[in-house]
Design a protein around this motif. Sequence first.
Motif, PDB file in Angstrom:
ATOM      1  N   GLU A  68       0.835  -1.203   0.000  1.00 61.87           N
ATOM      2  CA  GLU A  68       0.000   0.000   0.000  1.00 61.87           C
ATOM      3  C   GLU A  68       0.870   1.253   0.000  1.00 61.87           C
ATOM      4  OE1 GLU A  68      -4.036   0.554   0.607  1.00 61.87           O
ATOM      5  OE2 GLU A  68      -3.154  -0.544  -1.071  1.00 61.87           O
ATOM      6  N   TYR A  69       1.984   1.194   0.695  1.00 59.59           N
ATOM      7  CA  TYR A  69       2.897   2.334   0.759  1.00 59.59           C
ATOM      8  C   TYR A  69       3.811   2.371  -0.465  1.00 59.59           C
ATOM      9  CZ  TYR A  69       1.348   2.233   5.630  1.00 59.59           C
ATOM     10  OH  TYR A  69       0.577   2.227   6.765  1.00 59.59           O
ATOM     11  N   LEU A  70       4.358   1.213  -0.807  1.00 55.24           N
ATOM     12  CA  LEU A  70       5.306   1.171  -1.924  1.00 55.24           C
ATOM     13  C   LEU A  70       4.641   1.506  -3.260  1.00 55.24           C
ATOM     14  CD1 LEU A  70       7.389  -2.023  -1.032  1.00 55.24           C
ATOM     15  CD2 LEU A  70       7.975   0.376  -0.611  1.00 55.24           C
ATOM     16  N   MET A  71       3.388   1.123  -3.409  1.00 55.64           N
ATOM     17  CA  MET A  71       2.668   1.357  -4.659  1.00 55.64           C
ATOM     18  C   MET A  71       1.725   2.543  -4.572  1.00 55.64           C
ATOM     19  SD  MET A  71       1.969  -2.515  -6.015  1.00 55.64           S
ATOM     20  CE  MET A  71       3.367  -3.568  -6.426  1.00 55.64           C
ATOM     21  N   LEU A  72       1.913   3.364  -3.524  1.00 59.94           N
ATOM     22  CA  LEU A  72       1.201   4.647  -3.382  1.00 59.94           C
ATOM     23  C   LEU A  72      -0.314   4.481  -3.443  1.00 59.94           C
ATOM     24  CD1 LEU A  72       3.539   6.793  -5.690  1.00 59.94           C
ATOM     25  CD2 LEU A  72       3.701   6.413  -3.219  1.00 59.94           C
ATOM     26  N   ARG A  73      -0.804   3.409  -2.846  1.00 57.35           N
ATOM     27  CA  ARG A  73      -2.248   3.151  -2.779  1.00 57.35           C
ATOM     28  C   ARG A  73      -2.900   3.154  -4.174  1.00 57.35           C
ATOM     29  NH1 ARG A  73      -4.993   3.555   1.920  1.00 57.35           N
ATOM     30  NH2 ARG A  73      -6.733   4.669   0.970  1.00 57.35           N
ATOM     31  N   SER A  74      -2.165   2.689  -5.154  1.00 55.80           N
ATOM     32  CA  SER A  74      -2.715   2.549  -6.494  1.00 55.80           C
ATOM     33  C   SER A  74      -3.480   1.227  -6.595  1.00 55.80           C
ATOM     34  CB  SER A  74      -1.607   2.579  -7.544  1.00 55.80           C
ATOM     35  OG  SER A  74      -0.835   1.386  -7.466  1.00 55.80           O
ATOM     36  N   ARG A  75      -4.119   1.003  -7.733  1.00 53.98           N
ATOM     37  CA  ARG A  75      -4.850  -0.242  -7.939  1.00 53.98           C
ATOM     38  C   ARG A  75      -3.932  -1.461  -7.908  1.00 53.98           C
ATOM     39  NH1 ARG A  75      -7.084   0.414 -14.014  1.00 53.98           N
ATOM     40  NH2 ARG A  75      -7.212   2.575 -13.298  1.00 53.98           N
ATOM     41  N   TRP A  76      -2.645  -1.251  -8.187  1.00 51.87           N
ATOM     42  CA  TRP A  76      -1.731  -2.384  -8.313  1.00 51.87           C
ATOM     43  C   TRP A  76      -1.371  -3.003  -6.981  1.00 51.87           C
ATOM     44  CZ3 TRP A  76      -2.676  -3.793 -12.762  1.00 51.87           C
ATOM     45  CH2 TRP A  76      -2.880  -2.872 -13.782  1.00 51.87           C
ATOM     46  N   SER A  77      -1.633  -2.317  -5.901  1.00 51.45           N
ATOM     47  CA  SER A  77      -1.404  -2.919  -4.589  1.00 51.45           C
ATOM     48  C   SER A  77      -2.362  -4.092  -4.361  1.00 51.45           C
ATOM     49  CB  SER A  77      -1.550  -1.871  -3.490  1.00 51.45           C
ATOM     50  OG  SER A  77      -1.553  -2.461  -2.215  1.00 51.45           O
ATOM     51  N   PRO A  78      -3.685  -3.899  -4.433  1.00 54.29           N
ATOM     52  CA  PRO A  78      -4.574  -5.062  -4.275  1.00 54.29           C
ATOM     53  C   PRO A  78      -4.459  -6.065  -5.408  1.00 54.29           C
ATOM     54  CG  PRO A  78      -5.838  -3.100  -4.833  1.00 54.29           C
ATOM     55  CD  PRO A  78      -4.452  -2.653  -4.515  1.00 54.29           C
ATOM     56  N   VAL A 107      -7.721 -14.093  -0.144  1.00 55.61           N
ATOM     57  CA  VAL A 107      -7.904 -12.883  -0.953  1.00 55.61           C
ATOM     58  C   VAL A 107      -8.623 -11.814  -0.138  1.00 55.61           C
ATOM     59  CG1 VAL A 107      -9.117 -11.907  -2.943  1.00 55.61           C
ATOM     60  CG2 VAL A 107      -7.814 -14.018  -3.200  1.00 55.61           C
ATOM     61  N   MET A 108      -9.656 -12.207   0.596  1.00 57.57           N
ATOM     62  CA  MET A 108     -10.359 -11.257   1.456  1.00 57.57           C
ATOM     63  C   MET A 108      -9.407 -10.593   2.437  1.00 57.57           C
ATOM     64  SD  MET A 108     -13.999 -13.020   2.505  1.00 57.57           S
ATOM     65  CE  MET A 108     -14.325 -11.711   3.684  1.00 57.57           C
ATOM     66  N   GLN A 109      -8.599 -11.393   3.089  1.00 57.29           N
ATOM     67  CA  GLN A 109      -7.663 -10.856   4.085  1.00 57.29           C
ATOM     68  C   GLN A 109      -6.652  -9.914   3.447  1.00 57.29           C
ATOM     69  OE1 GLN A 109      -6.386 -14.748   5.545  1.00 57.29           O
ATOM     70  NE2 GLN A 109      -7.361 -14.323   7.520  1.00 57.29           N
ATOM     71  N   ARG A 110      -6.154 -10.291   2.285  1.00 61.92           N
ATOM     72  CA  ARG A 110      -5.183  -9.429   1.600  1.00 61.92           C
ATOM     73  C   ARG A 110      -5.834  -8.118   1.160  1.00 61.92           C
ATOM     74  NH1 ARG A 110      -0.426 -11.854  -1.373  1.00 61.92           N
ATOM     75  NH2 ARG A 110       0.134 -13.729  -0.215  1.00 61.92           N
ATOM     76  N   LEU A 111      -7.074  -8.181   0.692  1.00 59.03           N
ATOM     77  CA  LEU A 111      -7.751  -6.963   0.251  1.00 59.03           C
ATOM     78  C   LEU A 111      -8.086  -6.057   1.435  1.00 59.03           C
ATOM     79  CD1 LEU A 111     -10.135  -8.230  -2.585  1.00 59.03           C
ATOM     80  CD2 LEU A 111      -7.875  -7.165  -2.786  1.00 59.03           C
ATOM     81  N   GLU A 112      -8.370  -6.641   2.592  1.00 55.33           N
ATOM     82  CA  GLU A 112      -8.590  -5.818   3.783  1.00 55.33           C
ATOM     83  C   GLU A 112      -7.346  -4.993   4.098  1.00 55.33           C
ATOM     84  OE1 GLU A 112     -11.917  -7.934   6.610  1.00 55.33           O
ATOM     85  OE2 GLU A 112      -9.870  -8.723   6.708  1.00 55.33           O
ATOM     86  N   ARG A 113      -6.182  -5.558   3.841  1.00 56.53           N
ATOM     87  CA  ARG A 113      -4.940  -4.826   4.077  1.00 56.53           C
ATOM     88  C   ARG A 113      -4.642  -3.831   2.949  1.00 56.53           C
ATOM     89  NH1 ARG A 113       0.022  -8.101   6.193  1.00 56.53           N
ATOM     90  NH2 ARG A 113       0.546  -5.948   6.768  1.00 56.53           N
ATOM     91  N   CYS A 114      -5.532  -3.827   1.940  1.00 54.33           N
ATOM     92  CA  CYS A 114      -5.438  -2.847   0.848  1.00 54.33           C
ATOM     93  C   CYS A 114      -6.655  -1.929   0.854  1.00 54.33           C
ATOM     94  CB  CYS A 114      -5.331  -3.561  -0.498  1.00 54.33           C
ATOM     95  SG  CYS A 114      -3.833  -4.547  -0.710  1.00 54.33           S
TER      96      CYS A 114
END
Length: 270
Positions: free
Chosen positions: A22-32, A64-71
């Motif tokens: 989330e930080y490295l990809m500047l909260r772009s779509r590519w993080s999730p 996937v749900m857990q990973r998306l929650e972190r995004c």
Amino acid sequence: MYESLKGDDYHSPDDVKPCLREYLMLRSRWSPYTNFFGVMFRCRALAVKGEYDDVAWAASSIEVMQRLERCGARFHISGMDRVRALTGPAVFVANHMGTLETTLLPGLITPIRACTYVVKEKLLHGPIWGPIMRSRDPIAVTRTDPRKDLETVLSEGQRHLANGRSIIIFPQGTRTDVFRRSTFNSLGVKLAARAGVPVMPVALKTDYWGNSKILRGFGPVRRDRPVMLEFGQAMPVVGRGKAEHEACLDFIESRLRAWGAQVADEGETS
């Protein structure tokens, strides 16, 4: 998360720590999306080896749900006790907003009731999704020949249901942010009537994960839009199922309106 999903509803915690991407990809779509593809590549490897079974399918969905929650995704799921109350297989009919629900639903339903999807035939042949989808023994339709698709869904659907496997179907056929009753066909209700099983409506709002004309199912990520999903009451289908079809439409439309989703008014054409 499995423990949290054992109640009637689930709400993402407020204190979920964002992942490093989330930080490295500047909260772009590519993080999730990179998080998602990381899971999918592992699923594909399992499917190729013949090891992507129902347990693995459900586990990957929850991951996937857990990973998306972190995004930034926030899930609000209700009606799980209605799924648990089923005494046999059912036909789940849902509106179709995007890619997210195809990943989310297996993690919710499969631990309770084995299930599979009605999918577009071409999805079975893709380099990534193909092995995954084929491992789930889905009902494949052309989306170009309605008569053939009806015969396929009714015959293959009855086979699955007779073997205790529930069916998830998106009667709209394609992803759309705007719900229109006229595009929601009665195929799911017809299958339930033919097989003698109940139909259960599923209302969902998944526009956290947007669509795109260029990238198809991988459009903008809207972290301010919560993911909403609710299972309705299971209904036995009587006669031709017209009343049950309208009840499914009423449930889905009422929930979408309550959630602030776009619903086309009667007679609206644009």
